[in-house]
Design a protein around this motif. Structure first.
Motif, PDB file in Angstrom:
ATOM      1  N   THR A  18      44.264  58.672  33.073  1.00 50.18           N
ATOM      2  CA  THR A  18      44.343  57.724  34.192  1.00 50.18           C
ATOM      3  C   THR A  18      44.900  58.364  35.456  1.00 50.18           C
ATOM      4  N   PHE A  25      44.209  50.223  38.365  1.00 49.66           N
ATOM      5  CA  PHE A  25      44.189  50.826  37.026  1.00 49.66           C
ATOM      6  C   PHE A  25      45.460  50.542  36.219  1.00 49.66           C
ATOM      7  N   PHE A  56      44.439  48.505  33.278  1.00 54.62           N
ATOM      8  CA  PHE A  56      43.327  48.935  32.435  1.00 54.62           C
ATOM      9  C   PHE A  56      43.736  49.418  31.040  1.00 54.62           C
ATOM     10  N   ILE A 101      42.011  48.097  27.595  1.00 55.12           N
ATOM     11  CA  ILE A 101      41.310  49.040  26.713  1.00 55.12           C
ATOM     12  C   ILE A 101      41.920  49.022  25.313  1.00 55.12           C
ATOM     13  N   LEU A 131      39.829  57.088  34.088  1.00 57.59           N
ATOM     14  CA  LEU A 131      40.091  56.082  35.110  1.00 57.59           C
ATOM     15  C   LEU A 131      40.405  56.803  36.411  1.00 57.59           C
ATOM     16  N   LEU A 138      35.356  54.375  33.876  1.00 56.95           N
ATOM     17  CA  LEU A 138      35.497  52.953  34.193  1.00 56.95           C
ATOM     18  C   LEU A 138      36.081  52.818  35.596  1.00 56.95           C
ATOM     19  N   ALA A 141      37.342  51.046  39.321  1.00 57.34           N
ATOM     20  CA  ALA A 141      38.189  49.919  39.712  1.00 57.34           C
ATOM     21  C   ALA A 141      37.514  49.016  40.726  1.00 57.34           C
ATOM     22  N   HIS A 185      28.751  55.558  34.205  1.00 60.63           N
ATOM     23  CA  HIS A 185      29.227  54.177  34.291  1.00 60.63           C
ATOM     24  C   HIS A 185      28.298  53.300  33.461  1.00 60.63           C
ATOM     25  N   ARG A 197      35.056  42.247  36.770  1.00 53.09           N
ATOM     26  CA  ARG A 197      35.620  43.598  36.680  1.00 53.09           C
ATOM     27  C   ARG A 197      36.284  43.807  35.326  1.00 53.09           C
ATOM     28  N   ASP A 198      37.090  42.837  34.880  1.00 57.27           N
ATOM     29  CA  ASP A 198      37.755  42.949  33.576  1.00 57.27           C
ATOM     30  C   ASP A 198      36.739  42.972  32.443  1.00 57.27           C
ATOM     31  N   THR A 209      35.301  46.351  32.059  1.00 55.02           N
ATOM     32  CA  THR A 209      36.245  47.264  31.406  1.00 55.02           C
ATOM     33  C   THR A 209      36.206  47.080  29.896  1.00 55.02           C
ATOM     34  N   THR A 246      34.721  49.889  27.131  1.00 48.00           N
ATOM     35  CA  THR A 246      35.496  50.323  25.963  1.00 48.00           C
ATOM     36  C   THR A 246      34.692  50.131  24.687  1.00 48.00           C
TER      37      THR A 246
END
Length: 603
Positions: free
Chosen positions: A73, A85, A88, A92, A152, A177, A179, A241, A255-256, A259, A263
């Protein structure tokens, strides 16, 4: 789909040029893949250290059978692009746990913002931070307790450094991933006008700061199409991506959900599923796709350096001629600031990357048959993510046509028939120029030059009224070995004012300009650099230079005998080596390669 003959020819010569290093690289990855991840083979003491802080995941980490994801990250809460991040790793880990797997933060990497360091000594560490990021990520993954990796990172040197690290661990399935960009702030035309008014001395710092704060106003990536957002485009065009993930705003349900989906997907491509190591994704064809995307979007000039370094890490040898030849056939389809007034949020709403990929595939300008994170080939990247009723991601068919032709156009009716970047050659060496934001009538400048050895001296001369006629501003001793090749973006308002008052103006430098290179023609990355005896060191005040972005020429119009007899100028660079941490980077300055080979000390 029939592949365009130029794309086919450039790809073929890259593969031929890369045959030996690519074969050696893939063999290393194959041998690494034949060995199980280290956890089953670690001693009890080793595994105890790796699992000690894993809490409820301790048994899963120590057991060594279920997949364990290593998270690298670039989180910090000082930079808007990376602050999101913070959340994140928990998302994850929870997602991995629900799938019977585990995840651990393998390590953090520095994330430097060129927007903060522009014109400051810290900018001289910026390019080298890419190699430091690659090495830092490598240290985290070297513990050899991971079955997959999630990276990240977003901004200028962070994504390239992370790709270099991912390539070094090419046997690991990998996801990037993002942001996402911050919501739109004040208009880019208004921001640009205020910057130029400040450069002319018409407004004070308080008014300038108010405008800047209204532009960069919240979590997320800056919304102009500079290096950070070019990186995000690149990750999508190269299949690292999930489709449509690049430009979804931070801290939103979609967005979430992306993520979570990223994962889950990386767990599906570990050894227990459809094993897809990242070395197979980082193919010559994928890098060609990335270059085409760079041209079609009018992306950052920094990627001419970064793509070469990233590719070399995966055994793929690119050169500037590859970029130039692909630029000749890749149409400019987007107008996003600094090439236009729109930002990336407007671009995304108009159809975005999915629309562009579909158009370029149909025109034979992209390789479709490539390995990708989502396993569909590149055609899967025409889809658009939507939030389903249960909170998960559902991919739907993307826009079949542009929703705003002032921002995004089809291949058949582009803003210009060629890409945004041009290779320049001549008796000053090689350079590149971004022309997508430069008006056609300003793409050829022939004028006397004025020599400087730092950008502050240019501003001082401007304020003193010394730069009133047609001029080619030369800022040399700005290359990788001289001072780390800082961006000279701080010159943009000054040069723009000169151009707007009717002067013919161009910049020539062995430094970088910026991912936000704009309407002033700038021949940048001049190679060889002045510090290593490049011809740019022969220039003297008053020499007539020709910067011709149409014909691809960068020439000093000096008689050949006089040019050959000249000695190189020198500069006192002692101040570049100390202060603001620069003394720690002396070894990198001494070992760094040329801009043409990626300006790396690690690759």
């Amino acid at each position: 789909m029939t592949l365009h003959p130029t794309v086919e020819a450039v790809t073929a010569r890259i593969k031929a040029r890369s045959a030996t290093p690519r074969a050696e690289y893939m063999d290393r990855c194959r041998r690494a893949a034949e060995v199980e991840p280290g956890r089953p083979h670690l001693s009890c003491g080793n595994i105890a250290h790796a699992a000690a802080a894993a809490g409820t995941d301790k048994a899963g980490v120590a057991g060594g059978r279920a997949p364990n994801i290593g998270i690298v990250t670039a989180y910090n809460d000082m930079l808007s692009a990376h602050q999101p991040f913070e959340r994140f790793p928990d998302i994850i880990k929870q997602t991995a746990r629900a799938s019977g797997a585990t995840a651990q933060v393998a390590g953090g990497v520095p994330s430097m913002c060129d927007g903060v360091t522009q014109g400051r000594p810290g900018m001289e560490l910026s390019l080298f931070s890419r190699d430091v990021i690659a090495m830092s990520a490598g240290i985290g993954l070297s513990h050899d307790v991971f079955d997959a990796a999630i990276f990240l990172g977003v901004c200028d040197k962070i994504v390239p450094g992370l790709i270099m690290a991912a390539a070094a661990f090419g046997h690991l399935p990998t996801a990037f991933l993002p942001a996402g960009p911050m919501p739109s702030g004040i208009g880019n035309d208004e921001k640009s006008a205020i910057r130029q008014a400040f450069a002319r001395g018409e407004i004070g710092r308080e008014e300038l700061l108010k405008a800047e704060m209204a532009s960069y106003h919240g979590p997320g990536t800056c919304t102009f199409y500079g290096t950070a957002n070019t990186n995000q485009m690149l990750m999508e065009f190269m299949g690292l991506h999930l489709p449509g993930a690049s430009f979804v705003n931070p801290n939103t349900p979609l967005r979430d959900a992306l993520t979570v989906a990223g994962t889950r997907r990386v767990l599906e491509i570990t050894r227990t599923g459809d094993y897809t190591p990242v070395c197979e994704v980082l193919s010559p064809e994928a890098f060609v796709n990335g270059i085409v995307g760079l041209h079609a979007t009018g992306g950052s000039t920094n990627l001419l350096i970064h793509l070469i370094a990233m590719a070399r890490a995966a055994g793929v040898i690119l050169d500037w001629e590859d970029f130039s030849d692909l630029s000749a056939v890749a149409p400019l389809m987007a107008k996003v600031y600094p090439n236009g007034l729109a930002d990336v949020n407007h671009f995304h709403a108009a159809g975005g990357l999915g629309y562009m990929i579909g158009e370029l595939l149909a025109a034979g300008l992209l390789h479709e048959d490539v390995k990708t994170l989502n396993g569909t080939g590149l055609s899967g990247y025409t889809a658009e993510p939507k939030l389903a009723a249960d909170g998960s991601v559902a991919w739907e068919a993307g826009a079949g046509e542009t929703l705003n032709d002032k921002i995004l156009r089809p291949v058949a009716d582009p803003f210009q028939p060629t890409g945004g970047l041009q290779l320049l050659t001549g008796n000053l060496g090689s350079a590149c120029i971004k022309v997508s934001a430069v008006a056609p009538e300003r793409r050829v400048v022939e004028a006397p030059c004025r020599i400087f050895h730092d950008q502050e001296s240019v501003k001082t001369a401007f304020r003193a009224g010394e730069l009133t006629g047609d001029v080619v501003v030369v800022v040399r001793f700005q290359g990788p070995r001289a001072n780390g090749m800082p961006e000279l973006h701080g010159l943009t308002p000054t040069l723009s004012v000169m151009q707007d008052r009717g002067q013919k103006v161009a910049l020539v430098t062995d430094g970088r300009m910026s991912g936000a290179s704009g309407k002033v023609p700038a021949a940048i990355h001049v190679s060889p650099e002045a510090e290593t005896g490049g011809p740019i060191a022969k220039l003297r005040d008053g020499d007539i230079l020709r910067v011709d972005a149409e014909a691809g020429v960068l020439e000093a119009l000096v008689p050949a005998d006089a040019w050959a007899a000249r000695e190189d100028a020198t500069a006192d660079l002692s101040a570049n080596g100390v202060g603001m941490g620069r003394e720690l980077f002396a070894a990198l300055r001494a070992a760094v390669g040329t801009a043409e080979t990626g300006a790396s000390a690690a690759i």
